[in-house]
Design a protein around this motif. Structure first.
Motif, short mmCIF file in Angstrom:
data_model
loop_
_atom_site.label_atom_id
_atom_site.label_comp_id
_atom_site.label_asym_id
_atom_site.label_seq_id
_atom_site.Cartn_x
_atom_site.Cartn_y
_atom_site.Cartn_z
N ALA A 1 0.85 -1.18 0.00
CA ALA A 1 0.00 0.00 0.00
C ALA A 1 0.89 1.24 0.00
N ALA A 2 0.31 2.40 -0.25
CA ALA A 2 1.07 3.65 -0.29
C ALA A 2 0.32 4.73 0.47
N LEU A 3 0.98 5.34 1.44
CA LEU A 3 0.43 6.50 2.13
C LEU A 3 0.86 7.72 1.34
N VAL A 4 -0.09 8.31 0.62
CA VAL A 4 0.20 9.38 -0.34
C VAL A 4 -0.14 10.74 0.27
N GLU A 5 0.78 11.67 0.12
CA GLU A 5 0.56 13.04 0.57
C GLU A 5 0.79 13.99 -0.59
N CYS A 6 -0.21 14.79 -0.89
CA CYS A 6 -0.11 15.77 -1.98
C CYS A 6 -0.24 17.18 -1.41
N LYS A 7 0.63 18.06 -1.89
CA LYS A 7 0.55 19.46 -1.51
C LYS A 7 0.18 20.27 -2.74
N MET A 8 -0.72 21.23 -2.56
CA MET A 8 -1.16 22.05 -3.67
C MET A 8 -1.61 23.40 -3.14
N ASN A 9 -1.56 24.39 -4.00
CA ASN A 9 -2.03 25.74 -3.67
C ASN A 9 -3.19 26.08 -4.59
N ALA A 10 -4.11 26.87 -4.09
CA ALA A 10 -5.26 27.26 -4.90
C ALA A 10 -5.80 28.60 -4.42
#
Length: 214
Positions: A72-81
């Motif tokens: 499995a993969a613990l995914v973290e995404c960072k984004m600005n909006a």
């Protein structure tokens, strides 16, 4: 005036193929993605996979795809909006104010509302999952900027299961591929787009209700 047509649509049967179709479009996009843009970013860290961003009119879908069949993969995404809100499996997010970005404003432009967002979820082996949805709160004045994606490899048993009707349920790649259909004929495109839009709205409303109840 044209007659008004209405159909009673049970949300459960409709939501299941609709989310498969959305993930199928993210993984294997049609030749022409009408009114939108698709971008893919390989994540850094453990495991193998990518984050796919589908940017549509007033809405952004972020899909995580774990190609590792064992972990499995613990995914973290960072984004600005700017002028957008985010909804994840954990509920709504309204972001952290970005003082420096909001201090810069072009002459005549709408007042910026840049905020940083982080979406995190555990993706099962060999599956794809909707990670988050961002929606505009100011018509024609929103902006989106993807920052980074990182994953940590986790034991396969650590990934739980959500009901198939949940907008953030896991979808095995074999099932997603079966649901992905060729692009419809030109005469059927508008009807199919409308049904997919309706299904997405129903599923997001159900997910929001589940988050409020918890």
């Amino acid at each position: 005036p044209a007659p008004l047509r209405a159909r009673v649509v049970p949300p459960e049967p409709l939501a299941w193929p609709a989310w498969h179709a959305l993930l199928g479009a993210a993984i294997s996009p049609p030749p022409a993605l009408k009114g939108g843009r698709r971008r893919a970013y390989a994540w850094s860290g453990g495991g193998g996979g990518e984050v796919i961003v589908l940017e549509l009119e007033g809405m952004v879908f972020v899909v995580a795809r774990n190609v590792d069949a064992q972990q499995a993969a613990l995914v973290e995404c960072k984004m600005n909006a700017s002028h957008m809100g985010m909804h994840t499996s954990r509920g709504a997010q309204f972001g952290a104010w970005l003082q420096e970005a909001n201090a810069v404003q072009a002459s005549g432009a709408a007042k910026p509302d840049w905020r940083s967002y982080i979406a995190e979820d555990l993706i099962a082996p060999g599956s794809s999952q909707l990670l988050c949805v961002l929606f505009s709160v100011a018509r024609g004045a929103w902006e989106f900027d993807f920052v980074s994606a990182r994953a940590t490899a986790m034991p396969a048993a650590s990934s739980g299961q959500r009901p198939p009707s949940n907008a953030f349920a896991q979808h095995p790649h074999s099932a997603t591929a079966q649901e992905a259909q060729p692009a419809p004929a030109a005469d059927d495109e508008d009807d199919d787009d409308e049904e997919l839009r309706l299904a997405i709205e129903i599923s997001l409303a159900e997910a929001a209700g589940q988050a409020d109840a918890s």
